[in-house]
Scaffold this motif. Structure first.
Motif, mmCIF file in Angstrom:
data_model
loop_
_atom_site.group_PDB
_atom_site.id
_atom_site.type_symbol
_atom_site.label_atom_id
_atom_site.label_comp_id
_atom_site.label_asym_id
_atom_site.label_seq_id
_atom_site.Cartn_x
_atom_site.Cartn_y
_atom_site.Cartn_z
ATOM 1 N N ASN A 81 0.846 -1.201 0.000
ATOM 2 C CA ASN A 81 0.000 0.000 0.000
ATOM 3 C C ASN A 81 0.878 1.246 0.000
ATOM 4 N N LYS A 82 0.636 2.149 -0.960
ATOM 5 C CA LYS A 82 1.477 3.337 -1.082
ATOM 6 C C LYS A 82 1.348 4.250 0.131
ATOM 7 N N GLY A 83 0.120 4.415 0.637
ATOM 8 C CA GLY A 83 -0.083 5.283 1.791
ATOM 9 C C GLY A 83 0.659 4.776 3.010
ATOM 10 N N ALA A 84 0.550 3.463 3.287
ATOM 11 C CA ALA A 84 1.263 2.872 4.424
ATOM 12 C C ALA A 84 2.764 2.958 4.217
ATOM 13 N N PHE A 85 3.203 2.789 2.978
ATOM 14 C CA PHE A 85 4.631 2.873 2.648
ATOM 15 C C PHE A 85 5.183 4.267 2.937
ATOM 16 N N MET A 86 4.515 5.309 2.471
ATOM 17 C CA MET A 86 4.983 6.681 2.655
ATOM 18 C C MET A 86 4.977 7.081 4.129
ATOM 19 N N GLN A 87 3.963 6.655 4.864
ATOM 20 C CA GLN A 87 3.879 6.989 6.278
ATOM 21 C C GLN A 87 4.998 6.321 7.073
ATOM 22 N N LEU A 88 5.204 5.026 6.851
ATOM 23 C CA LEU A 88 6.245 4.295 7.578
ATOM 24 C C LEU A 88 7.629 4.811 7.210
ATOM 25 N N LYS A 89 7.841 5.111 5.950
ATOM 26 C CA LYS A 89 9.126 5.636 5.495
ATOM 27 C C LYS A 89 9.448 6.963 6.174
ATOM 28 N N GLU A 90 8.469 7.855 6.266
ATOM 29 C CA GLU A 90 8.673 9.155 6.898
ATOM 30 C C GLU A 90 8.946 9.008 8.396
ATOM 31 N N GLU A 91 8.226 8.117 9.049
ATOM 32 C CA GLU A 91 8.432 7.906 10.483
ATOM 33 C C GLU A 91 9.819 7.330 10.756
ATOM 34 N N LEU A 92 10.290 6.451 9.895
ATOM 35 C CA LEU A 92 11.618 5.878 10.064
ATOM 36 C C LEU A 92 12.709 6.916 9.808
ATOM 37 N N ARG A 93 12.473 7.819 8.883
ATOM 38 C CA ARG A 93 13.431 8.907 8.650
ATOM 39 C C ARG A 93 13.520 9.826 9.870
ATOM 40 N N GLU A 94 12.378 10.140 10.453
ATOM 41 C CA GLU A 94 12.373 10.969 11.652
ATOM 42 C C GLU A 94 13.064 10.250 12.816
ATOM 43 N N TRP A 95 12.873 8.943 12.889
ATOM 44 C CA TRP A 95 13.530 8.139 13.926
ATOM 45 C C TRP A 95 15.052 8.194 13.785
ATOM 46 N N GLN A 96 15.542 8.076 12.562
ATOM 47 C CA GLN A 96 16.986 8.146 12.326
ATOM 48 C C GLN A 96 17.542 9.520 12.700
ATOM 49 N N GLU A 97 16.793 10.564 12.373
ATOM 50 C CA GLU A 97 17.240 11.918 12.678
ATOM 51 C C GLU A 97 17.244 12.174 14.188
ATOM 52 N N LEU A 98 16.250 11.626 14.891
ATOM 53 C CA LEU A 98 16.137 11.835 16.330
ATOM 54 C C LEU A 98 17.299 11.199 17.082
ATOM 55 N N TYR A 99 17.739 10.039 16.634
ATOM 56 C CA TYR A 99 18.815 9.321 17.324
ATOM 57 C C TYR A 99 20.146 9.398 16.569
ATOM 58 N N LYS A 100 20.300 10.484 15.852
ATOM 59 C CA LYS A 100 21.533 10.736 15.119
ATOM 60 C C LYS A 100 22.692 10.963 16.089
ATOM 61 N N ASN A 101 23.851 10.466 15.741
ATOM 62 C CA ASN A 101 25.048 10.655 16.575
ATOM 63 C C ASN A 101 25.413 12.130 16.628
ATOM 64 N N LYS A 102 25.457 12.694 17.834
ATOM 65 C CA LYS A 102 25.721 14.131 18.003
ATOM 66 C C LYS A 102 27.205 14.466 18.038
ATOM 67 N N ASN A 103 28.065 13.468 18.023
ATOM 68 C CA ASN A 103 29.506 13.702 18.040
ATOM 69 C C ASN A 103 29.929 14.372 16.733
ATOM 70 N N PRO A 104 30.494 15.605 16.781
ATOM 71 C CA PRO A 104 30.866 16.302 15.539
ATOM 72 C C PRO A 104 31.945 15.579 14.748
ATOM 73 N N LEU A 105 32.740 14.730 15.409
ATOM 74 C CA LEU A 105 33.807 14.014 14.721
ATOM 75 C C LEU A 105 33.296 12.790 13.963
ATOM 76 N N ILE A 106 31.992 12.500 14.080
ATOM 77 C CA ILE A 106 31.445 11.323 13.409
ATOM 78 C C ILE A 106 31.566 11.439 11.890
ATOM 79 N N VAL A 107 31.754 12.666 11.393
ATOM 80 C CA VAL A 107 31.923 12.869 9.941
ATOM 81 C C VAL A 107 33.205 12.210 9.442
ATOM 82 N N LEU A 108 34.119 11.858 10.369
ATOM 83 C CA LEU A 108 35.370 11.211 9.981
ATOM 84 C C LEU A 108 35.276 9.689 9.992
#
Length: 231
Positions: free
Chosen positions: A100-127
């Motif tokens: 289902n496209k609607g369920a797909f778009m909703q779950l995809k967006e929620e998972l993106r927000e989840w990744q952003e919320l628990y993103k590593n805050k260490n500035p050196l992680i870019v290395l």
């Protein structure tokens, strides 16, 4: 893992710290989307727990004495499938498939927000190796360190009335930068993981604490003393 569905999504997980709060937030997303899940956890000791849950971590009295090697979470329900693989022997990926496209778009967006919320805050992680962005930053950082190291010596030579050819100075800077690159690469591999499992015994975090102490007490004072010795 190959998932079946009309709508497919796959991405590499980067710059995320997986702890109990992170897992609980993920499980909430799955439950809100009527999905049932199970996890397979491989420990560094060789033990493996199949078809487990977050409660297994919370109820395991020996969890603080063990290190997780690999973690695989799969979920199904409401026409959607999900597979998240992270760990030492994994490619750190998130795969999703829905009919289902609607369920797909909703779950995809929620998972993106989840990744952003628990993103590593260490500035050196870019290395953290190995991405095109991290390699570019590492190259620029190595050249900058080389320039800072060599410049005081060159200024000292100029003050003594000695001339230095541009090509010679450039070769020295590039050679020192080459050494710095591999030193920084080695340190990045040892102390920085793009996806870090912060459950149980996290040796990466322990090593990083030691590295921070060495950096502030030893390395930075030595570099500053080197620079100011030519001023």
């Amino acid at each position: 893992m190959f998932l079946l569905g009309t709508y497919l999504y796959e991405t590499e997980l980067r710059s995320i710290v997986v702890d109990l709060d992170c897992l609980n937030a993920l499980i909430k997303i799955l439950k809100d989307n009527a999905m049932k899940y199970n996890m397979t956890t491989e420990y560094q000791s060789g033990d493996t727990i199949c078809n487990g849950s977050v409660l297994d971590f919370e109820n395991d009295i020996t969890i603080k004495k063990r290190q997780i090697k690999n973690l695989t979470l799969t979920a199904k329900g409401d026409g959607c499938e999900l597979c998240i693989s992270i760990g030492k022997d994994k490619l750190n990926t998130l795969e999703m498939a829905c009919d289902n496209k609607g369920a797909f778009m909703q779950l995809k967006e929620e998972l993106r927000e989840w990744q952003e919320l628990y993103k590593n805050k260490n500035p050196l992680i870019v290395l953290a190796p190995f991405t095109a962005k991290s390699e570019l930053i590492r190259c620029i950082f190595s050249i900058l360190l080389s320039f800072i190291t060599v410049l005081p010596l060159m200024i000292s030579e100029w003050q003594k009335g000695l001339s230095i050819k541009f090509t010679d100075a450039l070769m020295v800077i590039l050679c020192v930068a080459f050494v710095y690159y591999f030193v920084v690469l080695g340190l990045s591999s040892l102390f920085l993981h793009s996806v870090e499992i912060d459950i149980g015994n996290n040796y990466v975090r322990k090593r990083r604490k030691i590295a921070n102490w060495i950096m502030t007490v030893v390395i930075i004072p030595v570099i500053l003393s080197w620079i100011f010795s030519f001023i």
